[in-house]
Design a protein around this motif. Structure first.
Motif, PDB file in Angstrom:
ATOM      1  N   ILE A 162      12.757  18.677  57.680  1.00  0.00           N
ATOM      2  CA  ILE A 162      11.612  19.580  57.788  1.00  0.00           C
ATOM      3  C   ILE A 162      11.945  20.766  58.688  1.00  0.00           C
ATOM      4  CG2 ILE A 162       9.239  19.758  58.623  1.00  0.00           C
ATOM      5  CD1 ILE A 162       8.842  16.856  57.777  1.00  0.00           C
ATOM      6  N   ARG A 163      12.695  20.495  59.743  1.00  0.00           N
ATOM      7  CA  ARG A 163      13.098  21.571  60.649  1.00  0.00           C
ATOM      8  C   ARG A 163      14.098  22.519  60.007  1.00  0.00           C
ATOM      9  NH1 ARG A 163      12.723  20.690  66.221  1.00  0.00           N
ATOM     10  NH2 ARG A 163      13.849  22.686  66.325  1.00  0.00           N
TER      11      ARG A 163
ATOM     12  N   GLY B 249      14.206  12.798  58.061  1.00  0.00           N
ATOM     13  CA  GLY B 249      13.114  13.600  57.513  1.00  0.00           C
ATOM     14  C   GLY B 249      12.663  14.688  58.476  1.00  0.00           C
ATOM     15  N   TYR B 250      12.646  14.382  59.761  1.00  0.00           N
ATOM     16  CA  TYR B 250      12.248  15.372  60.762  1.00  0.00           C
ATOM     17  C   TYR B 250      13.202  16.572  60.761  1.00  0.00           C
ATOM     18  CZ  TYR B 250      11.668  17.484  65.383  1.00  0.00           C
ATOM     19  OH  TYR B 250      11.499  18.379  66.411  1.00  0.00           O
TER      20      TYR B 250
END
Length: 308
Positions: free
Chosen positions: A193-194, A189-190
């Motif tokens: 998002i990036r 997920g990180y």
């Protein structure tokens, strides 16, 4: 239908042959062995202790292929979506596949101890039932209760430790499986998002991973079951193997017509020993003609044994 029917048939056929082989060995036991072995223990080993082997034999071939195929397909799909998430999955699954069997080694030892204790309990119960008249005559019923209580207590602590370790390993196994789900949501997920990871790829990995834990867990459980069956088999074979076992040829049914005795016998330096190894007859010689009846006269170790 075909797989389950015929793997069950194969397991039952091999189980039948194994039980027959063990019974054949019992018939070839030296008589001294029966004085040290309770009948109920032999019956328990042949009837009950080999039963799980029949259930495992069919799964020994089908389960690794079926579950392994499912795991490979799911793992391949994860690699196609994202190589690094697939690599992380392989690392965690590999660590899990190494750690869980190591922790389960103690379970195999406890399984052996439980099997021996249960066999002793069956033998002791059979001995008490067979000699119940002597127990009442000599008023040893309370002694029998105390001895059975001790055996049941020993069996309880073995089974309870087995219970504790079994579910501790199961807890750790489930924890490692759920860790990957958390890893995908958090790390994937990180990066989503990036913008370095496509959200569609992440969703594909998460969906594919949902189909991976079940076959992996099944393969680990199958390997544990295999080790348990191997330990059980080795322990049973050890009980039915001995150097003094009679040769199978001595009890073999002769093929064809048994020929008549045409000549007599010549005995030279005959030695007869009892079950303890003491010599009853030593260095005896005789010529026995066809149709002649003989007897051995003289007391044991009297030095006056003669054939007449």
């Amino acid at each position: 239908l075909y797989i389950n029917t015929y793997k069950g048939r194969m397991g039952e056929r091999i189980l039948r042959r194994l039980r027959y082989e063990l019974f054949d060995r019992v018939l070839r036991y030296p008589l001294a062995r029966f004085r040290r072995t309770r009948a109920s223990e032999i019956a328990s080993m042949i009837k009950d202790e080999v039963e799980p082997m029949g259930e495992f034999i069919g799964d020994a071939f089908t389960q690794p292929l079926f579950l392994g195929g499912q795991a490979l397909v799911a793992l391949l799909f994860i690699f196609l979506q994202n190589f690094y998430l697939g690599l992380a999955t392989v690392v965690v699954i590999g660590f899990q596949a190494w750690l869980i069997p190591v922790l389960r080694r103690r379970l195999i030892i406890l399984g052996k101890q439980r099997q021996i204790a249960a066999r002793q309990l069956a033998g002791r119960l059979g001995e008490v039932v067979e000699g119940i008249q002597d127990a009442h005559t000599n008023d040893t019923t309370n002694y029998e209760r105390a001895e059975i209580t001790s055996t049941l207590g020993k069996l309880f602590f073995i089974r309870f430790e087995l219970f504790q370790r079994k579910f501790s390993v199961k807890f750790l196994n489930n924890l490692l499986i759920q860790f990957l789900s958390f890893f995908f949501y958090a790390v994937g997920g990180y990066f989503a998002i990036r913008g370095t990871l496509d959200i569609g790829q992440l969703i594909g990995v998460i969906v594919a991973y949902k189909d991976l834990p079940a076959p992996v867990r099944g393969l680990i459980d199958h390997d544990q079951k295999r080790l348990n069956v191997e330990a059980r088999y080795e322990q049973i074979i050890e009980q039915f193997t001995m150097d003094t076992l009679k040769d199978a040829e001595l009890q073999k049914v002769p093929d064809g017509e048994v020929p008549n005795i045409e000549t007599g016998y010549e005995i030279s330096r005959l030695v007869v020993e009892d079950e303890s190894g003491s010599k009853l007859i030593e260095s005896a010689s005789a010529d026995i003609s066809k149709g002649e009846r003989i007897a051995v006269l003289g007391g044991i170790v009297s030095g006056a044994n003669t054939f007449v």
